[in-house]
Design a protein around this motif. Structure first.
Motif, PDB file in Angstrom:
ATOM      1  N   LEU A 256       0.802  -1.225   0.000  1.00  0.00           N
ATOM      2  CA  LEU A 256       0.000   0.000   0.000  1.00  0.00           C
ATOM      3  C   LEU A 256       0.833   1.271   0.000  1.00  0.00           C
ATOM      4  N   LEU A 257       2.009   1.224   0.622  1.00  0.00           N
ATOM      5  CA  LEU A 257       2.780   2.446   0.876  1.00  0.00           C
ATOM      6  C   LEU A 257       4.014   2.559  -0.012  1.00  0.00           C
ATOM      7  N   PRO A 258       4.394   3.778  -0.379  1.00  0.00           N
ATOM      8  CA  PRO A 258       5.684   3.977  -1.019  1.00  0.00           C
ATOM      9  C   PRO A 258       6.790   3.872   0.029  1.00  0.00           C
ATOM     10  N   PRO A 259       8.044   3.805  -0.372  1.00  0.00           N
ATOM     11  CA  PRO A 259       9.128   3.823   0.616  1.00  0.00           C
ATOM     12  C   PRO A 259       9.110   5.144   1.391  1.00  0.00           C
TER      13      PRO A 259
ATOM     14  N   LYS B  22       6.977  -1.611   8.354  1.00  0.00           N
ATOM     15  CA  LYS B  22       7.901  -1.293   9.449  1.00  0.00           C
ATOM     16  C   LYS B  22       9.147  -2.168   9.384  1.00  0.00           C
ATOM     17  N   ASP B  23       8.926  -3.468   9.255  1.00  0.00           N
ATOM     18  CA  ASP B  23      10.044  -4.409   9.279  1.00  0.00           C
ATOM     19  C   ASP B  23      10.898  -4.335   8.024  1.00  0.00           C
ATOM     20  N   LYS B  24      10.314  -3.895   6.919  1.00  0.00           N
ATOM     21  CA  LYS B  24      11.064  -3.753   5.677  1.00  0.00           C
ATOM     22  C   LYS B  24      11.976  -2.534   5.717  1.00  0.00           C
ATOM     23  N   TYR B  25      11.438  -1.403   6.147  1.00  0.00           N
ATOM     24  CA  TYR B  25      12.173  -0.150   6.037  1.00  0.00           C
ATOM     25  C   TYR B  25      12.980   0.209   7.279  1.00  0.00           C
ATOM     26  N   VAL B  26      12.537  -0.216   8.453  1.00  0.00           N
ATOM     27  CA  VAL B  26      13.226   0.052   9.727  1.00  0.00           C
ATOM     28  C   VAL B  26      13.724   1.505   9.764  1.00  0.00           C
ATOM     29  N   ARG B  27      12.824   2.421   9.532  1.00  0.00           N
ATOM     30  CA  ARG B  27      13.185   3.845   9.496  1.00  0.00           C
ATOM     31  C   ARG B  27      13.566   4.345  10.881  1.00  0.00           C
ATOM     32  N   THR B  28      14.612   5.135  10.943  1.00  0.00           N
ATOM     33  CA  THR B  28      15.069   5.710  12.213  1.00  0.00           C
ATOM     34  C   THR B  28      14.091   6.769  12.688  1.00  0.00           C
ATOM     35  N   ARG B  29      13.771   6.717  13.960  1.00  0.00           N
ATOM     36  CA  ARG B  29      12.823   7.677  14.527  1.00  0.00           C
ATOM     37  C   ARG B  29      13.493   9.039  14.732  1.00  0.00           C
ATOM     38  N   PRO B  30      12.700  10.114  14.714  1.00  0.00           N
ATOM     39  CA  PRO B  30      13.290  11.458  14.815  1.00  0.00           C
ATOM     40  C   PRO B  30      14.046  11.701  16.120  1.00  0.00           C
ATOM     41  N   PHE B  31      13.536  11.217  17.241  1.00  0.00           N
ATOM     42  CA  PHE B  31      14.236  11.476  18.502  1.00  0.00           C
ATOM     43  C   PHE B  31      15.584  10.768  18.549  1.00  0.00           C
TER      44      PHE B  31
END
Length: 282
Positions: free
Chosen positions: A59-62, A143-152
């Motif tokens: 559903l989502l883009p990267p 979530k598990d694919k991209y494991v994006r770093t959180r802003p804090f």
């Protein structure tokens, strides 16, 4: 006359057979009957099986790239909204971070105009508990694919929930699970009480924006979470138990309103807090 009588008898028999072949679906209101998604967490099983959940990865883009205008906007929003942490809006964001029941049951009580609890509205309470799992789990493929770093983590700043920082730092930021849950709740409640749609959707939006105020999500995480929450609610409408619980919850709301649910000072304060901070949100 005999033929007519026989035809009438057959019609009655067929009608009775049709009624007994589709038994009435009863939605459980007992946590013990539903069972936990993971033992000891208090998080109940959802209505949907893993295979029935929407595919957030499809559903989502990267997430936004490092040099994109979207990430620049994400950063500006992060710096802007985290200024609210030491205000009443920040206190609301702390409350919104807590997804545990019974505390979380009251999140939409003011917006709905009905006190939500296991005792007063057992079906409505169970709807929130089980859809929490469905909408939250639906975010994890991405979530598990991209494991994006959180802003804090990126900016080494404090959040409004310091006790959760260690676990959040290990969990992907994109999309936001809280946002999927809060927006999913809002959509369910709007269907049950369309006359309260504006207040409910405002509260759902505020619930998701609380994640930016806390500094634990980028704005693009939040918007992606809302999309996944919407997709999960759409899937839920194909589930017989969910639909039965919706019908029972609607009856509870009607009865609660008939009994009278006066707005409290706390509800007035909540509305004022949301209104006062809305100009700062994208």
């Amino acid at each position: 006359m005999e033929i007519k009588s026989l035809a009438a008898t057959l019609a009655v028999a067929l009608l009775a057979g049709a009624c007994t072949s589709t038994p009435r679906v009863v939605a459980p209101t007992s946590a013990a009957e539903v069972g936990e998604f993971r033992a000891g967490t208090g998080i109940l099983k959802g209505y949907l099986s893993p295979a029935e959940l929407p595919d957030s990865l499809a559903l989502l883009p990267p997430p936004p790239s490092a040099d994109s205008p979207v990430l620049a906007a994400d950063t500006a929003t992060f710096l802007n909204l985290t200024k609210l942490q030491d205000t009443p809006r920040g206190a609301m964001a702390v409350k919104d971070a807590d997804l545990h029941f019974p505390e979380a049951a009251s999140t939409f009580s003011c917006a709905l105009g009905v006190q939500i609890s296991e005792q007063a509205t057992p079906n409505l309470n169970m709807l929130l508990r089980r859809t929490l799992t469905d909408t939250g789990l639906a975010t994890y493929k991405a979530k598990d694919k991209y494991v994006r770093t959180r802003p804090f983590v990126m900016y080494q700043t404090a959040t409004c929930t310091p006790k959760e920082e260690a676990s959040l730092a290990k969990d992907g930021s994109y999309p936001s699970g809280h946002s999927a849950i809060g927006w999913g709740w809002a959509l369910v409640l709007v269907e049950l009480a369309p006359d309260r749609a504006d207040a409910i959707l405002q509260r759902g939006r505020a619930f998701s924006q609380s994640r930016a105020i806390c500094g634990v999500h980028w704005q693009s995480d939040i918007e992606a979470g809302r999309l996944v929450g919407s997709a999960a609610v759409a899937r839920l409408h194909g589930n017989a138990v969910f639909n039965a619980q919706m019908a029972a919850a609607k009856d509870e709301i009607v009865k609660a309103r008939a009994a009278g649910t006066p707005q409290s000072a706390a509800c007035a304060a909540e509305a004022a807090t949301i209104a006062g901070s809305s100009s700062m949100a994208p």
